[in-house]
Design a protein around this motif. Structure first.
Motif, PDB file in Angstrom:
ATOM      1  N   GLY A  60       0.817  -1.199   0.000  1.00 48.05           N
ATOM      2  CA  GLY A  60       0.000   0.000   0.000  1.00 48.05           C
ATOM      3  C   GLY A  60       0.851   1.248   0.000  1.00 48.05           C
ATOM      4  O   GLY A  60       2.013   1.223   0.420  1.00 48.05           O
ATOM      5  N   GLU A  61       0.271   2.321  -0.491  1.00 42.34           N
ATOM      6  CA  GLU A  61       0.929   3.614  -0.474  1.00 42.34           C
ATOM      7  C   GLU A  61      -0.105   4.654  -0.069  1.00 42.34           C
ATOM      8  O   GLU A  61      -1.181   4.750  -0.666  1.00 42.34           O
TER       9      GLU A  61
ATOM     10  N   SER B 102      -0.904  12.381   1.281  1.00 42.24           N
ATOM     11  CA  SER B 102      -1.958  13.349   1.582  1.00 42.24           C
ATOM     12  C   SER B 102      -3.025  13.439   0.496  1.00 42.24           C
ATOM     13  O   SER B 102      -4.123  13.911   0.757  1.00 42.24           O
ATOM     14  N   SER B 103      -2.748  12.967  -0.708  1.00 42.30           N
ATOM     15  CA  SER B 103      -3.735  13.130  -1.774  1.00 42.30           C
ATOM     16  C   SER B 103      -4.361  11.824  -2.256  1.00 42.30           C
ATOM     17  O   SER B 103      -5.424  11.856  -2.877  1.00 42.30           O
ATOM     18  N   GLU B 104      -3.732  10.684  -2.037  1.00 42.26           N
ATOM     19  CA  GLU B 104      -4.308   9.439  -2.545  1.00 42.26           C
ATOM     20  C   GLU B 104      -3.896   8.244  -1.692  1.00 42.26           C
ATOM     21  O   GLU B 104      -2.933   8.307  -0.940  1.00 42.26           O
ATOM     22  N   LYS B 105      -4.663   7.176  -1.864  1.00 38.68           N
ATOM     23  CA  LYS B 105      -4.387   5.919  -1.171  1.00 38.68           C
ATOM     24  C   LYS B 105      -4.494   4.807  -2.208  1.00 38.68           C
ATOM     25  O   LYS B 105      -5.500   4.702  -2.910  1.00 38.68           O
ATOM     26  N   ILE B 106      -3.474   3.975  -2.316  1.00 40.71           N
ATOM     27  CA  ILE B 106      -3.470   2.870  -3.272  1.00 40.71           C
ATOM     28  C   ILE B 106      -3.041   1.613  -2.538  1.00 40.71           C
ATOM     29  O   ILE B 106      -2.024   1.603  -1.850  1.00 40.71           O
ATOM     30  N   MET B 107      -3.838   0.537  -2.687  1.00 37.21           N
ATOM     31  CA  MET B 107      -3.502  -0.746  -2.083  1.00 37.21           C
ATOM     32  C   MET B 107      -3.512  -1.818  -3.166  1.00 37.21           C
ATOM     33  O   MET B 107      -4.327  -1.760  -4.095  1.00 37.21           O
ATOM     34  N   LYS B 108      -2.611  -2.785  -3.043  1.00 37.92           N
ATOM     35  CA  LYS B 108      -2.511  -3.840  -4.046  1.00 37.92           C
ATOM     36  C   LYS B 108      -2.338  -5.189  -3.359  1.00 37.92           C
ATOM     37  O   LYS B 108      -1.484  -5.339  -2.494  1.00 37.92           O
TER      38      LYS B 108
ATOM     39  N   ILE C 114      -7.097  -1.436  -5.097  1.00 36.74           N
ATOM     40  CA  ILE C 114      -8.096  -0.511  -4.563  1.00 36.74           C
ATOM     41  C   ILE C 114      -7.392   0.838  -4.461  1.00 36.74           C
ATOM     42  O   ILE C 114      -6.349   0.954  -3.822  1.00 36.74           O
ATOM     43  N   ALA C 115      -7.966   1.840  -5.130  1.00 36.01           N
ATOM     44  CA  ALA C 115      -7.343   3.166  -5.135  1.00 36.01           C
ATOM     45  C   ALA C 115      -8.388   4.220  -4.809  1.00 36.01           C
ATOM     46  O   ALA C 115      -9.506   4.175  -5.301  1.00 36.01           O
ATOM     47  N   ASN C 116      -8.011   5.161  -3.967  1.00 34.46           N
ATOM     48  CA  ASN C 116      -8.848   6.309  -3.633  1.00 34.46           C
ATOM     49  C   ASN C 116      -8.067   7.535  -4.068  1.00 34.46           C
ATOM     50  O   ASN C 116      -7.045   7.869  -3.481  1.00 34.46           O
ATOM     51  N   THR C 117      -8.556   8.178  -5.122  1.00 34.55           N
ATOM     52  CA  THR C 117      -7.827   9.300  -5.696  1.00 34.55           C
ATOM     53  C   THR C 117      -8.689  10.551  -5.705  1.00 34.55           C
ATOM     54  O   THR C 117      -9.910  10.475  -5.805  1.00 34.55           O
TER      55      THR C 117
END
Length: 133
Positions: free
Chosen positions: A41-42, A45-51, A74-77
């Motif tokens: 995961g990464e 402050s602007s996005e969250k990405i999980m793999k 799963i990404a929240n951008t």
């Protein structure tokens, strides 16, 4: 979102169980099936990405093996606004499979230093409209 996280967690548990079964049934030897699941995961402050990346493979001997897998993202951008040359991109949560891959591994095991080289080919199975390919 809650249902999506529940499905993601169930998929992670299934891959973990498959890996544990494969490890329990495979004695220490130079050839046989392998199963690997990795969660990365990464967050910033602007996005969250999980793999969740799971793959299965087969080692033909201690020097050569192959593997195949499909990652799940799963990404929240955040959204972007339209400019003169680009369209607006809505923000939010997207999820789906990424590009499927097939790879080959060449190993040179040694007690002091183990060397592994891999070559991997991908197939564009991810949804480009969601940015998963």
């Amino acid at each position: 979102m809650r249902v999506l996280c529940g499905r993601f967690f169930a998929l992670f548990l299934a891959q973990w169980a498959l890996g544990m079964i494969a490890c329990a049934q495979t004695p220490a030897k130079d050839s046989g099936f392998t199963a690997i699941a990795a969660f990365q995961g990464e967050l910033n402050s602007s996005e969250k990405i999980m793999k969740l990346d799971s793959n299965i493979g087969y080692d033909f001997n201690r020097h050569f093996g192959m593997f195949a897998g499909v990652p799940f993202y799963i990404a929240n951008t955040p959204g972007t606004s339209a400019t003169a040359t680009t369209a607006a991109i809505p923000g939010g949560t997207v999820s789906g499979i990424g590009n499927a891959y097939l790879g080959f591994a060449l190993r040179a095991p040694h007690p002091t230093l183990n060397y592994v080289s891999t070559i991997t080919a991908t197939v564009p199975t991810g949804d480009t409209s969601k940015g998963l390919s």
